[in-house]
Design an enzyme around this catalytic site. Structure first.
Site, PDB file in Angstrom:
ATOM      1  N   SER A  19       0.803  -1.223   0.000  1.00  9.65           N
ATOM      2  CA  SER A  19       0.000   0.000   0.000  1.00  9.65           C
ATOM      3  C   SER A  19       0.838   1.275   0.000  1.00  9.65           C
ATOM      4  O   SER A  19       0.320   2.351  -0.249  1.00  9.65           O
ATOM      5  CB  SER A  19      -0.904  -0.002   1.226  1.00  9.65           C
ATOM      6  OG  SER A  19      -0.119   0.010   2.386  1.00  9.65           O
ATOM      7  N   THR A  32      -2.717   3.338   2.643  1.00  7.86           N
ATOM      8  CA  THR A  32      -2.125   4.572   3.159  1.00  7.86           C
ATOM      9  C   THR A  32      -1.773   4.325   4.615  1.00  7.86           C
ATOM     10  O   THR A  32      -2.382   3.487   5.266  1.00  7.86           O
ATOM     11  CB  THR A  32      -3.168   5.719   3.101  1.00  7.86           C
ATOM     12  OG1 THR A  32      -3.658   5.833   1.777  1.00  7.86           O
ATOM     13  CG2 THR A  32      -2.587   7.047   3.538  1.00  7.86           C
ATOM     14  N   THR A  56       1.473   7.139   0.964  1.00  6.38           N
ATOM     15  CA  THR A  56       0.600   6.203   0.250  1.00  6.38           C
ATOM     16  C   THR A  56       1.109   5.914  -1.155  1.00  6.38           C
ATOM     17  O   THR A  56       1.877   6.703  -1.721  1.00  6.38           O
ATOM     18  CB  THR A  56      -0.813   6.817   0.124  1.00  6.38           C
ATOM     19  OG1 THR A  56      -1.722   5.818  -0.332  1.00  6.38           O
ATOM     20  CG2 THR A  56      -0.862   7.971  -0.851  1.00  6.38           C
ATOM     21  N   ARG A  81      -2.753  10.801 -11.247  1.00  7.85           N
ATOM     22  CA  ARG A  81      -3.821  11.049 -10.252  1.00  7.85           C
ATOM     23  C   ARG A  81      -3.192  11.287  -8.876  1.00  7.85           C
ATOM     24  O   ARG A  81      -2.302  10.571  -8.436  1.00  7.85           O
ATOM     25  CB  ARG A  81      -4.757   9.845 -10.199  1.00  7.85           C
ATOM     26  CG  ARG A  81      -5.884   9.929  -9.143  1.00  7.85           C
ATOM     27  CD  ARG A  81      -5.494   9.238  -7.848  1.00  7.85           C
ATOM     28  NE  ARG A  81      -6.614   9.117  -6.904  1.00  7.85           N
ATOM     29  CZ  ARG A  81      -6.481   8.701  -5.663  1.00  7.85           C
ATOM     30  NH1 ARG A  81      -5.289   8.391  -5.172  1.00  7.85           N
ATOM     31  NH2 ARG A  81      -7.521   8.593  -4.886  1.00  7.85           N
ATOM     32  N   THR A 103      -7.302   7.759   5.647  1.00 10.33           N
ATOM     33  CA  THR A 103      -6.998   6.698   4.683  1.00 10.33           C
ATOM     34  C   THR A 103      -8.310   6.338   3.978  1.00 10.33           C
ATOM     35  O   THR A 103      -9.381   6.684   4.453  1.00 10.33           O
ATOM     36  CB  THR A 103      -6.435   5.436   5.382  1.00 10.33           C
ATOM     37  OG1 THR A 103      -7.404   4.961   6.320  1.00 10.33           O
ATOM     38  CG2 THR A 103      -5.153   5.710   6.120  1.00 10.33           C
ATOM     39  N   GLY A 104      -8.193   5.612   2.874  1.00 10.90           N
ATOM     40  CA  GLY A 104      -9.405   5.211   2.155  1.00 10.90           C
ATOM     41  C   GLY A 104      -9.582   6.031   0.901  1.00 10.90           C
ATOM     42  O   GLY A 104      -8.603   6.553   0.335  1.00 10.90           O
TER      43      GLY A 104
HETATM   44  N1  GLY Z   1      -6.224   7.768   0.500  1.00 11.37           N
HETATM   45  C1  GLY Z   1      -5.354   7.365  -0.501  1.00 11.37           C
HETATM   46  C2  GLY Z   1      -5.741   7.817  -1.836  1.00 11.37           C
HETATM   47  O1  GLY Z   1      -6.909   7.863  -2.170  1.00 11.37           O
HETATM   48  O2  GLY Z   1      -4.882   8.123  -2.613  1.00 11.37           O
END
Ligand code: GLY
Length: 344
Positions: free
Chosen positions: A84, A197, A215, A225, A248-249
């Site tokens: 991750s 993350t 992350t 992105r 996170t998420g």
């Molecule tokens: N929270 C990590 C991301 O969406 O990049």
């Protein structure tokens, strides 16, 4: 010419004295026993010792809070088994690992971040250097890589075999109208595209705060992105008067709610860390039109000046509630959070 950092630091100092009353109010509401120093990581039992101990060792030797945060953040970045973050992270649509990270020092409100950074294993360390050694806050892509190179970071392939195979199976199974075929036994059912993350938040023995979020973002993301993690106020926010929060998420949801800033402001208004994290989850669900419209999750972690910690997630399972871990002089403690939507 006014030195930018001098200006920022002076302004932060002025803010601190003006808000003495607010501080006292927050403390009075949240109990008498400051628990510090303390480090929080946004993961539970499995990672607690591995991630928190190196940061704690810095505190034990009398080291600085920024070194403690960085030591803890680098653990998962350098671990190829963790898919991750950092080395071995989740690749983008083209099979390239692009990393995001940010660092914030609550004492000064100084911060630094890197995004879409390729070939450098430890973006958290680069983000810290952006904070400390440039007059900027965000460096992206090739510029971030050049900056890392200038500081002596080694450029390496970050795509481990495990992550490459995961990407290849995903690519081969994306569509039956393209020219990629999976092997006969190679069906790959990826129900949800993973994000990964880690947040590290710390409070030192003087009551100062700092944090880092790092992350590899969203698996299969479009090249370039950028998620919430490197954006100050979204994936991380630290305010020495109040506390610190990290997310996170699904990053897009955290971005459009200024998630971590929102949580810190909720704590400033008197909420406990857990209540503040819950408030953000409610807000995200609300702006999406209610629980039935939500098919993603976010988890928020927070600490306040008293060393109270909390976490909350949008989705969760009874047998797998959201968790964080903290380390204090009393050892490691798992912080169990709540969630809004029960999933199978
Ligand atoms: N929270 C990590 C991301 O969406 O990049």
């Amino acid at each position: 010419m006014t030195d930018r950092r001098h200006f920022i630091k002076t302004a932060a100092g002025l803010g601190a004295s003006l808000s003495l009353f607010t501080n006292l109010k927050v403390r009075a509401q949240e109990g008498p026993a400051p628990r510090r120093p303390l480090i929080l990581c946004s993961r539970g039992e499995e990672w607690a010792e591995k991630v928190l101990r190196p940061g704690w060792n810095v505190f034990e030797k009398g080291g600085d809070i920024l070194d403690a945060v960085e030591e803890s953040a680098r653990v998962t970045e350098l671990d190829p088994e963790d898919q991750s973050v950092g080395y071995g992270g989740l690749p983008n649509e083209e099979g390239v690992v692009q990393l995001d990270a940010c660092f914030m020092d609550g004492r000064t409100h100084n911060c630094g971040s890197v995004a879409a950074l390729e070939m450098i294993k430890t973006p958290s360390s680069v983000a810290r250097l952006v904070m400390e050694r440039t007059d900027h806050i965000h460096l992206v892509g090739e510029g971030a890589r050049k900056f890392a190179r200038a500081h002596g970071f080694k450029e390496e392939n970050l795509l481990t075999d495990k992550s490459r195979k995961m990407w290849l199976r995903w690519k081969e199974n994306l569509s039956d109208k393209d020219d990629w075929f999976p092997p006969k036994d190679g069906n790959y059912d990826l129900e949800k595209r993973p994000t990964g993350t880690i947040n590290i938040l710390a409070l030192d023995s003087q009551g100062d705060l700092a944090g880092c979020t790092t992350t590899s973002g969203l698996f299969g993301k479009l090249p370039g992105r950028i998620g919430d993690s490197p954006i100050i106020g979204a994936g991380l926010y630290v305010d020495n008067e109040v506390g610190a929060a990290g997310a996170t998420g699904r990053g897009e949801e955290i971005l459009r709610t200024c998630g971590s800033f929102f949580v810190v402001e909720q704590m400033r208004a008197g909420k406990s860390p857990r209540e503040a994290c819950e408030a953000l989850c409610h807000r995200i669900v609300k702006i999406n039109g209610g629980p039935e419209k939500v098919n993603f999750t976010d988890k928020i972690v927070a600490i306040n000046k008293n060393g109270e910690a909390g976490c909350f997630a949008i989705q969760g399972r009874k047998d797998k509630p959201p968790k964080a871990a903290v380390i204090t002089a009393a050892g490691i403690q798992i912080v169990e959070g709540g969630y809004l939507i029960e999933v199978g």
